[in-house]
Design a protein around this motif. Structure first.
Motif, short mmCIF file in Angstrom:
data_model
loop_
_atom_site.label_atom_id
_atom_site.label_comp_id
_atom_site.label_asym_id
_atom_site.label_seq_id
_atom_site.Cartn_x
_atom_site.Cartn_y
_atom_site.Cartn_z
N LYS A 144 -42.75 59.92 -15.90
CA LYS A 144 -43.13 58.74 -16.67
C LYS A 144 -42.14 58.57 -17.83
O LYS A 144 -42.28 59.21 -18.88
CB LYS A 144 -44.56 58.87 -17.20
CG LYS A 144 -45.60 59.01 -16.09
CD LYS A 144 -47.01 59.08 -16.65
CE LYS A 144 -48.05 59.13 -15.53
NZ LYS A 144 -49.44 59.17 -16.05
N LYS B 167 -45.03 63.72 -11.00
CA LYS B 167 -44.96 62.39 -11.60
C LYS B 167 -43.97 62.40 -12.74
O LYS B 167 -43.96 63.32 -13.57
CB LYS B 167 -46.34 61.95 -12.10
CG LYS B 167 -47.38 61.77 -11.03
CD LYS B 167 -48.71 61.33 -11.62
CE LYS B 167 -49.75 61.01 -10.54
NZ LYS B 167 -50.07 62.19 -9.71
N ASP C 78 -43.98 63.69 -2.10
CA ASP C 78 -45.12 63.10 -2.82
C ASP C 78 -44.83 63.02 -4.31
O ASP C 78 -45.49 63.63 -5.15
CB ASP C 78 -46.40 63.91 -2.56
CG ASP C 78 -46.74 64.01 -1.09
OD1 ASP C 78 -46.52 63.01 -0.37
OD2 ASP C 78 -47.20 65.08 -0.64
N ILE C 79 -43.80 62.22 -4.63
CA ILE C 79 -43.33 62.10 -6.00
C ILE C 79 -43.36 60.63 -6.41
O ILE C 79 -42.94 59.75 -5.65
CB ILE C 79 -41.91 62.66 -6.14
CG1 ILE C 79 -41.91 64.17 -5.84
CG2 ILE C 79 -41.34 62.41 -7.53
CD1 ILE C 79 -40.54 64.80 -5.81
N THR C 80 -43.86 60.36 -7.62
CA THR C 80 -43.83 59.01 -8.17
C THR C 80 -43.07 59.01 -9.49
O THR C 80 -43.15 59.96 -10.26
CB THR C 80 -45.25 58.46 -8.40
OG1 THR C 80 -45.96 59.29 -9.34
CG2 THR C 80 -46.04 58.40 -7.10
N MET C 81 -42.33 57.92 -9.70
CA MET C 81 -41.56 57.77 -10.94
C MET C 81 -41.76 56.37 -11.47
O MET C 81 -41.74 55.40 -10.71
CB MET C 81 -40.06 58.00 -10.68
CG MET C 81 -39.72 59.33 -10.04
SD MET C 81 -37.92 59.45 -9.75
CE MET C 81 -37.85 60.95 -8.75
N ASP C 82 -41.91 56.26 -12.77
CA ASP C 82 -42.09 54.96 -13.42
C ASP C 82 -41.24 54.94 -14.68
O ASP C 82 -41.41 55.78 -15.57
CB ASP C 82 -43.57 54.75 -13.76
CG ASP C 82 -43.87 53.33 -14.21
OD1 ASP C 82 -42.92 52.52 -14.31
OD2 ASP C 82 -45.04 53.03 -14.47
N ASN D 169 -46.09 66.60 -5.25
CA ASN D 169 -47.07 65.93 -6.11
C ASN D 169 -46.66 65.99 -7.59
O ASN D 169 -47.35 66.53 -8.43
CB ASN D 169 -48.47 66.50 -5.93
CG ASN D 169 -49.54 65.59 -6.55
OD1 ASN D 169 -49.32 64.39 -6.70
ND2 ASN D 169 -50.67 66.16 -6.90
N ILE E 19 -46.59 66.80 -14.32
CA ILE E 19 -46.15 65.54 -14.92
C ILE E 19 -44.99 65.82 -15.88
O ILE E 19 -45.03 66.78 -16.66
CB ILE E 19 -47.30 64.87 -15.70
CG1 ILE E 19 -48.46 64.50 -14.77
CG2 ILE E 19 -46.80 63.62 -16.45
CD1 ILE E 19 -49.67 63.97 -15.50
N ARG F 149 -42.81 63.69 -18.81
CA ARG F 149 -42.77 62.46 -19.60
C ARG F 149 -41.33 62.29 -20.10
O ARG F 149 -40.43 62.14 -19.30
CB ARG F 149 -43.81 62.55 -20.71
CG ARG F 149 -45.23 62.75 -20.13
CD ARG F 149 -46.33 62.83 -21.16
NE ARG F 149 -47.57 63.28 -20.55
CZ ARG F 149 -48.45 62.48 -19.92
NH1 ARG F 149 -48.22 61.19 -19.83
NH2 ARG F 149 -49.55 62.99 -19.40
N ASP G 47 -47.85 69.76 -17.84
CA ASP G 47 -47.57 68.45 -18.41
C ASP G 47 -46.51 68.64 -19.50
O ASP G 47 -46.78 69.30 -20.51
CB ASP G 47 -48.85 67.85 -19.00
CG ASP G 47 -48.70 66.42 -19.47
OD1 ASP G 47 -47.62 66.07 -19.98
OD2 ASP G 47 -49.68 65.65 -19.35
#
Length: 464
Positions: free
Chosen positions: A308, A306, A333-337, A304, A279, A281, A245
């Motif tokens: 943020k 992320k 399998d990647i997410t971005m916000d 996997n 993760i 940030r 992280d």
């Protein structure tokens, strides 16, 4: 040709992991359990008394006995550079905090590589140099207390930039890394929290079979330090990064392989790297390839992940004097916000930093060796052209980005054989692709709030 590439990518998409995936990470860890308590060697847990010598004595005694565990009573310990040795586990338990000295004299200079150039530079706070079978573990904290080094960098940059010396500031403003693994094998880094790096946080250099597991990196405490990368994997192989992280002020997870003439001289790739379940940030990029690409970066799987609020999600960057190839990379399998740009690819990154030109008024013969290395021209010039190819991105979901894609190759080096599978990007602007070739696009949605479609220019075989 298109059919052949389609067949290749379909096979890759459905294939199991390559055999090298089972070989990444440390193959062994120190097994001896004898405890060497630093306090018995004179370390004082008051956060004020410099404990470098006492801690190092405990490490040396542990190594002399064939290995064991170096540990601390609860409290804060002020220290400069520490050098771990074969068979030693440095255990930083919960309730223990190592505080990095804020005096550069407590970090002796060593031969190393910084941002792609081999040169003299201060040792890190914790060093594993030329060792095997070493571990740094525990639920405690390493606070590098890097703010004075941030301030000295900004002061130097303010002085250098008007002189046309932006390209050398990062090399002249010497700042200690937090944890350096160099020329080493079978090293395990697990569960520790690292804060306020003076420069890069974890640097894995010229090493193999390294595991970084469960690291928490928090560099945006008390400010936003320049160049405080999270984990840099630099001309190294068989590296496993998982369950980490990172909150920093530059690239979060970054792969590097040398810069320009010096990087091409060394010519060592970063390869066989698995990054998973992590993760990012704040930071410059969730996962970044470059900008140091000279020795090439290849055989990488990232899954996997992320992002943020990260500046960029997936980032490939280099310069037209850097050379090397980034290839055989799979990200899934990647997410971005809330990121800035979801996918960014450029061969002309940050020109004022990337290209070295000596201003008038300087005599090259009297320059420091690292200046000369930076100014050495890549010849023939074609050697400096980087290449990006065989890049796969699958199962990517992006919400609230500023821009979807910004991908720019060059007329001399096209972005070849990218594959996007099951990609959904919601952004203010869809973005653009320039100088692409033979992209395979399957189930891709890129929507811009400005209603303008993704722009594709100077490309062949790239259709959305």
């Amino acid at each position: 040709m298109i059919l052949l590439w389609l067949s290749f990518w379909l096979t890759l998409f459905s294939a199991p992991d390559p055999a090298w995936v089972k070989q990444v990470g440390a193959r062994q860890q120190p097994t001896r359990k004898t405890v060497f308590l630093t306090n018995q060697y004179g370390a004082v847990a008051d956060g004020k008394t410099l404990a470098t010598n006492a801690i190092q004595q405990a490490i040396d005694a542990c190594a002399a006995k064939g290995g064991g565990v170096v540990s601390f009573q609860p409290g804060q310990y002020l220290t400069g550079s520490l050098f771990l040795k074969k068979g030693v586990t440095l255990r930083i338990d919960k309730g223990v905090e190592l505080l990095g000295s804020q005096s550069l004299t407590d970090y002796p200079e060593i031969d190393t590589r910084i941002a792609g150039i081999e040169m003299k530079w201060p040792a890190a706070l914790i060093n594993v140099l030329g060792q095997t079978n070493v571990a740094v573990v525990g639920e405690g904290t390493v606070n590098a207390q890097g703010k004075p080094f941030w301030d000295s960098y900004w002061a130097m940059r303010k002085e250098y930039e008007p002189k046309g010396l932006r390209w050398i500031v990062d090399y002249d403003a010497k700042r200690p890394r937090t944890l350096l693994v160099a020329n080493s094998s079978d090293v395990t880094l697990k569960d520790i929290t690292l804060q306020q790096a003076g420069f890069w946080t974890v640097h894995i250099l010229y090493s193999d079979h390294v595991t970084a597991d469960g690291l928490v990196i928090q560099n945006n405490i008390g400010g936003h330090g320049p160049s405080t990368d999270g984990i840099d994997i630099d001309s190294s192989s068989y590296v496993l990064v998982q369950n980490c992280d990172i909150d920093c002020n530059d690239d979060d997870f970054c792969l590097k392989a040398g810069r320009d003439w010096d990087g091409l001289r060394v010519n060592r790739p970063t390869e066989y790297v698995l990054i998973r379940d992590c993760i990012a940030r704040a930071g410059g990029g969730l996962i970044t390839f470059g900008s140091e690409t000279s020795g090439s970066i290849r055989h990488v799987i990232a899954r996997n992940l992320k992002a943020k609020g990260t500046g960029v999600g997936i980032r490939l960057k280099s310069a037209m004097t850097r050379g090397g190839t980034v290839e055989d990379v799979s990200m899934e399998d990647i997410t971005m916000d809330g990121v800035g740009t979801a996918i960014e690819v450029t061969m002309n990154w940050n020109p004022s930093y990337s290209y070295s030109t000596l201003p008038a008024g300087y005599t090259e013969a009297s320059l420091p060796p690292h200046w000369k290395a930076m100014l050495q021209k890549v010849e023939p010039a074609e050697r400096g052209i980087p290449h990006f190819r065989d890049i796969r991105i699958a199962n990517l979901t992006v919400l609230d980005a500023k821009r979807g894609i910004r991908a720019e190759g060059s007329g001399q080096s096209l972005l070849e054989n990218f594959r996007l599978d099951n990609v959904s990007i919601n952004a203010a602007q869809a973005g653009s692709i320039e100088f692409g070739k033979d992209w395979i696009v399957n189930k891709v949605s890129i929507s811009g709030k400005d209603s303008k479609p993704l722009e594709v220019k100077k490309s062949t075989g790239v259709t959305f």
